[in-house]
Design an enzyme around this catalytic site. Sequence first.
Site, PDB file in Angstrom:
ATOM      1  N   SER A 147       0.808  -1.224   0.000  1.00  0.00           N
ATOM      2  CA  SER A 147       0.000   0.000   0.000  1.00  0.00           C
ATOM      3  C   SER A 147       0.840   1.273   0.000  1.00  0.00           C
ATOM      4  O   SER A 147       1.646   1.495  -0.884  1.00  0.00           O
ATOM      5  CB  SER A 147      -0.961  -0.042   1.187  1.00  0.00           C
ATOM      6  OG  SER A 147      -1.881   1.000   1.104  1.00  0.00           O
TER       7      SER A 147
ATOM      8  N   ASP B 118      -2.320   6.602  -3.321  1.00  0.00           N
ATOM      9  CA  ASP B 118      -1.175   5.937  -2.684  1.00  0.00           C
ATOM     10  C   ASP B 118      -0.534   4.872  -3.570  1.00  0.00           C
ATOM     11  O   ASP B 118      -0.877   4.727  -4.751  1.00  0.00           O
ATOM     12  CB  ASP B 118      -1.605   5.333  -1.350  1.00  0.00           C
ATOM     13  CG  ASP B 118      -2.462   4.100  -1.528  1.00  0.00           C
ATOM     14  OD1 ASP B 118      -3.213   4.043  -2.521  1.00  0.00           O
ATOM     15  OD2 ASP B 118      -2.393   3.177  -0.693  1.00  0.00           O
TER      16      ASP B 118
ATOM     17  N   ASP C 260      -0.786   1.650  -4.068  1.00  0.00           N
ATOM     18  CA  ASP C 260      -1.598   0.704  -4.832  1.00  0.00           C
ATOM     19  C   ASP C 260      -2.940   1.289  -5.287  1.00  0.00           C
ATOM     20  O   ASP C 260      -3.796   0.553  -5.779  1.00  0.00           O
ATOM     21  CB  ASP C 260      -1.829  -0.575  -4.017  1.00  0.00           C
ATOM     22  CG  ASP C 260      -2.595  -0.306  -2.732  1.00  0.00           C
ATOM     23  OD1 ASP C 260      -2.489   0.802  -2.184  1.00  0.00           O
ATOM     24  OD2 ASP C 260      -3.318  -1.210  -2.268  1.00  0.00           O
TER      25      ASP C 260
ATOM     26  N   ASP D 218      -5.562   2.703  -3.741  1.00  0.00           N
ATOM     27  CA  ASP D 218      -6.857   2.608  -3.063  1.00  0.00           C
ATOM     28  C   ASP D 218      -7.139   3.791  -2.134  1.00  0.00           C
ATOM     29  O   ASP D 218      -8.275   4.011  -1.742  1.00  0.00           O
ATOM     30  CB  ASP D 218      -7.022   1.261  -2.331  1.00  0.00           C
ATOM     31  CG  ASP D 218      -5.929   0.981  -1.318  1.00  0.00           C
ATOM     32  OD1 ASP D 218      -5.017   1.814  -1.184  1.00  0.00           O
ATOM     33  OD2 ASP D 218      -6.001  -0.076  -0.659  1.00  0.00           O
TER      34      ASP D 218
END
Length: 543
Positions: free
Chosen positions: A113, A277, A279, A281
């Site tokens: 993430s 961010d 990834d 999400d």
Amino acid sequence: MTVNTVPTQPIEGQKPGTSGLRKKTAVFMQPGYLENYVQSIFDGIGGVDGQTLVVGGDGRYFNDTAIGIILRMAAANGAAACIVGQGGILSTPAASNLIRVRKADGGLILSASHNPGGPDADFGLKYNGPNGGPATEAVTEKIFARTLEIDAYRILAAGAVDLDALGVSDLNGMKIEIVDPVTDYAALMEKLFDFGAISKLFQNGFRMRFDAMHAVTGPYARDILENRLGAASGTVINGIPSPDFGKGHPDPNPVWATELMTEMYGTNPPDFGAASDGDGDRNMIVGPKSYVSPSDSLAVLADLAHLAPGYADGLAGIARSMPTSGAADRVAEAKGIGIFETPTGWKFFGNLLDAGKATLCGEESAGTGSDHVREKDGLWAVLLWLNILAVTGKTVTEILTDHWQRYGRNYYSRHDYEAVDSAIANDLVEALRAKLPGLAGTTAAGLTVSKADEFAYDDPVDGSHSANQGIRIFFEGGGRAVFRLSGTGTEGATLRVYLEQLETSPDAVHQDPQLALAQIIKAANGIAEISARTKRMSPDVIT
Ligand code: G1P
Ligand code: ZN
């Protein structure tokens, strides 16, 4: 090709946290480590024989090598097909969408993430189920249990798999389909939002800056904002995913998205700023000199979502994680729809979305999403904001001010103490827990505690019970402090302190949240003995 069955043994500490397993990259790269965990996932979900899996990640260091290993293991374990994002790239929400539209049996998403990437930074892997969402607690437990008893993993003896050429190939009887990572996702966004209205906004000179933070949303944002919606070229900055995120920290908050914040608080700022961010999400929303807290953003989106075609019929309900502010509750109450308070982590929203109880969900940690996928979705939130701005013709500041006028304002902030010695952090929580029964009625920093407890959740859909989900202290006058330890860190412990104060007077003069929350901050610190125990005089990150 030969299928090798490689002896292995249980590896301690492969316990998935808030969203999958996160470790230092070097840990994941140890011989057999990733393999061990992937086999534990396959075994934990009951095997992948005949299954179709979606595989992709955020492009961080080790992403492509890890995907190669996963594909050879999926083939060796009898999977029928893997659908892989070109170059190994898939944002988390795009992976969730692919699982759903292709009716896959699940997916493996490679990401840590918002944590930095690179050989000395972090790596992660999570399993998402057939609904496109993170593994439920029950499945996570099964995967973890498997890591404690595993004795072998299966892998195909084969060379590297080409992740760049679009199309279908065969790996020892398993189909590999390399797809464009953006196409299906962009099509979904076009269905949900009024692209005509947003295009017109840009045609009329509306200026925007989107900071992809050298992470996965670059290609998505370029295609959707610049190509499809006609935003000026250069709207997307830091748009090329890099294995170490340009040596940055791809976390869209005022602390880490400094380039964007400087521009939005400088002279002649764009009309709208946003970031996502590692990834893809999470989202950050910021107007000219006006940062929108994620909790407020959720409330505003819930209030005005009906202005977008995908939500024209209104919302079934709203769900928020417990530490998220109560701003969304006030919207739900006004609309007469359900509000659900869940533990931290997106996996708890899945059942509510699947059961049609909630349409919008959000977390204070810059996560907002809806039932269009089963993950939070950064670009989705940005597009919903754009849709609302286009239809109302208002500025971000006007939207916020209107909202606070109508619903009151939940002042909010999160204080993080990072890399705290784990023993000290655990002791702090233990001591606080022990204090809970006697706290009501006592005062701290001039505030009286009205109630103190530890949050537990009973899932209204499957009845599962999740205990120890954060310590809550409520104060007379509508204040609240929440304490919990992070489940996503990779170094020591991170203590998160969530602070909130409701202000309902329409004449209230808006002030800086840190000022508005000063008393609660002092009380929270005193009760939990934060400085005394951690020897830290101030938090490392304030959002
Ligand atoms: C953090 C956030 C949480 C989010 C998770 C994954 O988890 O607080 O809201 O769901 O990252 O993005 P934590 O480190 O607090 O366990
Ligand atoms: Zn993320």
